[in-house]
Design an enzyme around this catalytic site. Structure first.
Site, PDB file in Angstrom:
ATOM      1  CG  HIS A 166      -0.309  -0.072   2.543  1.00  0.00           C
ATOM      2  ND1 HIS A 166       0.353   1.000   3.113  1.00  0.00           N
ATOM      3  CD2 HIS A 166      -0.230  -1.084   3.457  1.00  0.00           C
ATOM      4  CE1 HIS A 166       0.808   0.675   4.300  1.00  0.00           C
ATOM      5  NE2 HIS A 166       0.482  -0.605   4.542  1.00  0.00           N
ATOM      6  CB  CYS A 181       1.587  -3.889   4.974  1.00  0.00           C
ATOM      7  SG  CYS A 181      -0.048  -4.480   5.461  1.00  0.00           S
TER       8      CYS A 181
END
Length: 330
Positions: A166, A181
């Site tokens: 992201h 992440c």
């Protein structure tokens, strides 16, 4: 429908026959065909695909820096130690070239992710499941959802979810790490969005540069020939040979262990059904940070009198003492 399927199979066999010099001069094969028809040719060709000599020749001029790859046009490679995410794309010569290089944030702690909330980015081979265009502003303009936990992760008992690639917050500050992440700046994730087709992209996450992603062509030849030896035993109902490709610690995606799997397959093979099994879009990728572990994926077309299947297959394989051991599959 049956005639079309048979015609297509015959055409594939004849094309392979005519393009493989080892058979072009083999009078025994031609004589068998003359006397017994296409089935004898088919079995001989199926057997030839189990030989490493064919695959060594086939791989000679292939780019195998990331493994044997038929269907991925892009490789995303995340090196956690260097805090970078790289895009390699296949060019007109079917060679993977570095196309983009992004700085990346990864999990706060080093090592492979084992459980929910351990602040580690997983190590492994993942698909990009989907793109989310509308996300909380903390994640930037968009996010790409990975397949963690994948088949091998679940086999290993790993937990957790929601491992994304992201962007960065648009309205707030953030730490120089993530909870697991992979985060890149917003211009970079928009650039990545323009440069990849998620259906044709695989993500490899490794801990450091020493986690090799390049198997030798000798190893790939062995894996491919053994994959087709497994198919041969399956195709011709050789129960014992087929089961010998499975590790004692095998556990299927649904939890079926080797003992139950053996009973299940023995019962099916006892029908001695004639079947067609075709593999396409084969990909063999080395698992980083794991000794001699490989993820093999392919599209499988299976047809018998009692069952048919057309879809994706995943095998996780270990090479131990030059033996091909399937430890889990889906």
């Amino acid at each position: 429908m049956e005639n079309k399927f048979y015609t297509r199979t015959v055409n594939i066999l004849l094309t392979l026959f005519l393009s493989t010099s080892i058979f072009a001069s083999d009078n025994k094969i031609l004589t068998n065909y003359r006397l017994h028809g296409i089935k004898n040719i088919e079995k001989a060709l199926d057997k030839s695909l189990t030989e490493t000599t064919y695959w060594k020749e086939y791989l000679k001029n292939k780019d195998t820096k990331f493994g044997y790859i038929e269907s991925y046009t892009n490789i995303l490679l995340c090196d956690k130690s260097k805090s970078e995410l790289l895009i390699y794309s296949k060019d007109s010569n079917n060679t993977y070239k570095l196309r983009k290089e992004y700085s990346a944030f990864t999990g706060k702690l080093k090592g492979d992710k084992r459980k929910e909330g351990d602040l580690k980015t997983p190590i492994g081979v993942y698909d990009i499941i989907k793109k989310i265009s509308k996300v909380d502003s903390f994640y930037g303009p968009m996010a790409f959802v990975t397949s963690y936990p994948n088949l091998y992760d679940r086999y290993e008992g790993k937990t957790g979810q929601g491992i994304w690639i992201h962007g960065l917050p648009t309205n707030q500050e953030r730490d120089a790490f993530t909870k697991g992440c992979i985060a890149i700046n917003n211009k970079s994730i928009e650039c990545m969005n323009r440069n990849i087709d998620i259906k044709k992209t695989v993500l490899i996450i490794k801990e450091n540069a020493n986690d090799s992603t390049t198997p030798s062509k000798k190893t790939l030849s062995q894996l491919l020939s053994t994959l087709y030896a497994w198919r041969y035993a399956w195709l011709y109902n050789e129960t014992e040979n087929y089961l010998n490709f499975y590790a004692p610690e095998f556990k299927r995606y649904d939890g079926m262990d080797f003992k139950r799997f053996k009973k299940y397959k023995t019962r099916i093979f006892a029908k001695y059904e004639s079947k067609t099994i075709l593999f396409r879009n084969i990909n063999i990728v080395t698992y980083p940070n794991m000794k001699s572990v490989y993820r093999i994926t392919f599209d499988e077309e299976y047809k018998s009198n009692s069952f048919s299947f057309n879809g994706r297959k995943v095998l996780i394989v270990k090479l131990q003492d030059n033996k091909f051991n399937i430890i889990t599959e889906k």
